[in-house]
Design an enzyme around this catalytic site. Structure first.
Site, PDB file in Angstrom:
ATOM      1  N   ASP A  67     -33.053 -25.940 -30.927  1.00  0.00           N
ATOM      2  CA  ASP A  67     -31.915 -25.414 -31.676  1.00  0.00           C
ATOM      3  C   ASP A  67     -30.873 -26.486 -31.986  1.00  0.00           C
ATOM      4  O   ASP A  67     -30.952 -27.602 -31.483  1.00  0.00           O
ATOM      5  CB  ASP A  67     -31.273 -24.244 -30.904  1.00  0.00           C
ATOM      6  N   ASN A 136     -26.916 -14.641 -20.529  1.00  0.00           N
ATOM      7  CA  ASN A 136     -27.245 -13.319 -21.091  1.00  0.00           C
ATOM      8  C   ASN A 136     -28.737 -13.183 -21.383  1.00  0.00           C
ATOM      9  O   ASN A 136     -29.164 -12.246 -22.055  1.00  0.00           O
ATOM     10  CB  ASN A 136     -26.429 -13.066 -22.371  1.00  0.00           C
ATOM     11  N   HIS A 138     -30.597 -15.426 -23.043  1.00  0.00           N
ATOM     12  CA  HIS A 138     -31.106 -16.039 -24.288  1.00  0.00           C
ATOM     13  C   HIS A 138     -31.998 -17.238 -23.992  1.00  0.00           C
ATOM     14  O   HIS A 138     -31.854 -17.901 -22.970  1.00  0.00           O
ATOM     15  CB  HIS A 138     -29.973 -16.371 -25.272  1.00  0.00           C
ATOM     16  N   GLU A 143     -30.349 -14.799 -29.219  1.00  0.00           N
ATOM     17  CA  GLU A 143     -29.389 -13.988 -28.486  1.00  0.00           C
ATOM     18  C   GLU A 143     -29.898 -12.551 -28.319  1.00  0.00           C
ATOM     19  O   GLU A 143     -30.770 -12.113 -29.076  1.00  0.00           O
ATOM     20  CB  GLU A 143     -28.060 -13.962 -29.253  1.00  0.00           C
TER      21      GLU A 143
HETATM   22  C1  GLP Z   1     -27.598 -23.146 -24.488  1.00  0.00           C
HETATM   23  C2  GLP Z   1     -28.888 -23.597 -25.215  1.00  0.00           C
HETATM   24  C3  GLP Z   1     -30.111 -23.127 -24.497  1.00  0.00           C
HETATM   25  C4  GLP Z   1     -29.911 -23.334 -23.018  1.00  0.00           C
HETATM   26  C5  GLP Z   1     -28.872 -22.353 -22.528  1.00  0.00           C
HETATM   27  C6  GLP Z   1     -28.485 -22.540 -21.092  1.00  0.00           C
HETATM   28  O1  GLP Z   1     -26.733 -22.433 -25.258  1.00  0.00           O
HETATM   29  N1  GLP Z   1     -28.971 -23.222 -26.583  1.00  0.00           N
HETATM   30  O2  GLP Z   1     -31.251 -23.822 -24.971  1.00  0.00           O
HETATM   31  O3  GLP Z   1     -31.098 -23.091 -22.323  1.00  0.00           O
HETATM   32  O4  GLP Z   1     -27.771 -22.308 -23.373  1.00  0.00           O
HETATM   33  O5  GLP Z   1     -27.646 -23.634 -20.951  1.00  0.00           O
HETATM   34  P1  GLP Z   1     -27.388 -24.346 -19.594  1.00  0.00           P
HETATM   35  O6  GLP Z   1     -28.638 -25.003 -19.212  1.00  0.00           O
HETATM   36  O7  GLP Z   1     -26.299 -25.355 -19.884  1.00  0.00           O
HETATM   37  O8  GLP Z   1     -26.950 -23.307 -18.624  1.00  0.00           O
END
Ligand code: GLP
Length: 236
Positions: A67, A136, A138, A143
């Site tokens: 992404d 959440n 995702h 989402e």
């Molecule tokens: C972000 C990314 C995801 C990631 C998630 C968790 O928004 N788009 O690919 O896995 O949120 O992030 P983190 O690893 O910093 O908790």
């Protein structure tokens, strides 16, 4: 589904890097689906060190990232392109021309999304998709929603995600409100999936995703339908 429970983040990062390293050794020209966020940072550090020691080579590896934020210059430290350069690409022998991140600054996002899916298809699909999970549920930026979206698409980020990601920005008003994300088709099409649950705080949502109902309200729950998922989760 294989679940590997580890003591802490260091062990999680080592084991995750071993899993990625094994795929690279078995198929030097593999396609890696890569993720950003804090979850894989330690894994990338371990991969860099493996590469520097000559244990693995990224020379023939291709990567496709999950992404990217919309309308964030790629020179911004919070852009996912910049994240990938800083955490991995600048430190290993990968050919940057073979590293793909969705173009969040495209003037024609629909075309960008179509082309991203076509690129994944042209590459023969993803050999290993690395995923973190949002609070959440995702994955990528898919989402919670009333349906799963298969293709790469533009998404409006939820309040929870914007708040969670605000820690990387100067203030919450600077967090982009939209992103381009690979859809569930790309993720589920990967031959193997590595899901990294980087903190016990996320074990609740992870358990819901892995053992609860399969629902687009918990996007990661779709992984229950994948044939080859390895989950690495932290006990502390
Ligand atoms: C972000 C990314 C995801 C990631 C998630 C968790 O928004 N788009 O690919 O896995 O949120 O992030 P983190 O690893 O910093 O908790």
């Amino acid at each position: 589904m294989e679940i590997i429970k580890v003591k802490n983040y260091d062990e999680l990062s080592r084991i995750s890097a071993d899993i990625v390293g094994k795929v690279i050794k078995e198929k030097p020209n593999c396609v890696l689906g890569l993720a950003t966020g804090s979850s894989p940072v330690g894994m990338y550090q371990n991969l860099v060190s493996k590469c520097k020691k000559g244990e693995i080579s990224f020379e023939n590896v291709t990567s496709v990232n999950l992404d990217e934020y919309i309308n964030l210059p790629i020179t911004d430290k919070n852009s996912y392109r910049c994240f990938m350069n800083d955490n991995l690409f600048d430190h290993v022998n990968i050919d940057k021309k073979k590293t793909f991140v969705p173009d969040g600054n495209s003037l024609d996002t629909a075309k960008t999304c179509r082309e991203y899916d076509a690129k994944i298809k042209d590459l023969g699909g993803i050999d290993l998709q690395v995923l973190g999970i949002g609070d959440n549920g995702h994955i990528g930026f898919n989402e919670p929603s009333d349906h799963f979206t298969l293709g790469t698409h533009v998404v409006n980020l939820t309040k929870t995600t914007i708040e969670a990601n605000a820690r990387f920005f100067d203030d919450i008003s600077s967090v982009p409100t939209q992103a381009i994300t690979m859809g569930m088709g790309g993720i589920m099409g990967a031959k193997k999936v590595l899901l990294i649950i980087n903190t016990p705080r996320k074990n609740g949502i992870a358990n819901k995703a892995l053992f609860g109902d399969i629902t687009p309200q918990v996007p990661a729950s779709i992984l229950q339908l994948h044939k080859d998922v390895v989950v690495v989760m932290c006990e502390e």
